[in-house]
Every structure is written in C-alpha cells, then in structure tokens.
Design an enzyme around this catalytic site. Sequence first.
Site, PDB file in Angstrom:
ATOM      1  N   CYS A  81     -17.597 -37.902  22.955  1.00  0.00           N
ATOM      2  CA  CYS A  81     -18.759 -38.141  22.634  1.00  0.00           C
ATOM      3  C   CYS A  81     -19.152 -39.734  22.385  1.00  0.00           C
ATOM      4  O   CYS A  81     -18.655 -40.182  21.588  1.00  0.00           O
ATOM      5  CB  CYS A  81     -19.267 -37.323  21.470  1.00  0.00           C
ATOM      6  SG  CYS A  81     -20.911 -37.803  20.689  1.00  0.00           S
ATOM      7  N   CYS A  84     -21.110 -40.550  19.219  1.00  0.00           N
ATOM      8  CA  CYS A  84     -20.246 -40.454  18.177  1.00  0.00           C
ATOM      9  C   CYS A  84     -19.386 -41.669  17.977  1.00  0.00           C
ATOM     10  O   CYS A  84     -19.156 -42.085  16.754  1.00  0.00           O
ATOM     11  CB  CYS A  84     -19.066 -39.179  18.485  1.00  0.00           C
ATOM     12  SG  CYS A  84     -20.105 -37.484  18.394  1.00  0.00           S
TER      13      CYS A  84
END
Length: 159
Positions: A81, A84
């Site tokens: 991600c 993230c």
Amino acid sequence: MLKNVEKDNTPTRNYMKKIFAILIVAVMSIGISYANNNEENIVHLTKAEFLKKVVDYESNVNEWKYLGDKPAIIDFYADWCGPCHKLSPILEEIAAEYNGNIIIYKVNVDNEREIATAFGIRSLPTLLFAPTEGNPGVVEGFLPKEELKRAIKKYIFKN
C-alpha cells in the site's frame, strides 16, 4: 611515490580528530536512542498480541474494552500500500513527539486477515484511535501530520 609525504601530526590536527570522533559517537547515540524509543512506542502485532494488548474481540463480541494503559493508534496497513508507506514515517514522528504517551500499534492486514475482517477494514490505511476509556474513533485513508494530530486530539484526548 608517496614515500616523501609527511603525516601532519600537529596538536591541532589531533585535537580535531578527537572532536570529530566525539561528534560521530554523539550522533550515533542520539540515533540509537531515537530508534529504541520508537521501537517501544511502535509495535507490530499478531492476532495473539492484539487480543492481549488492544481488545479481546473474541470474548467481547459486542463491546469495545480497550486493554491498554496508554492510548493507542492502531494502523491497519499492507506492505504493498503506497499511502501506508507514506503514513509510516509520520506515525514514527508522532510516536517520538508524544514520547510514550501514545502507543502506535501496526497490524499488517495481509498477515492478520482475521483482525481486519473483525473490524471491517476495507480501505488502507485505516487508523483506529483508542483512548484508554470510551469508544475508539476510525479514520480511513492517508492523513497529513496536522490532520493526524487533530484526530488524536478529537478521538484520544477528546479536545
């Protein structure tokens, strides 16, 4: 070729070498100290650890009862991600700024799918703000540092 090169062993040069060595040791110590503080304040959790440190959602299916003695931010993330990865250094800064007053828990949803399912995690990153008392707050998606601080005040410190 370099046989005739003389070493400069003047007192000033030796003094400068000592100062330089002291500075290197000091910078390394600060870095190690910072890393150790963050290691204590940023904790990667497995399911078993989550059940002991955050909430036992298996025993208390319908009730949130935070098990920690300090407020926490639970970061649901995945290694693949992008947002993230962008959030991770901001969380490290937050951990350092709050200096042990907030714990950052990280849950890798690919490794801990059961936790992600139990909490209905559908978007990454998802942050769960857990005050020591009361219900948690949830924010989905990347947050810039200032918005993250506002969320901490709103959900954790109730300001």
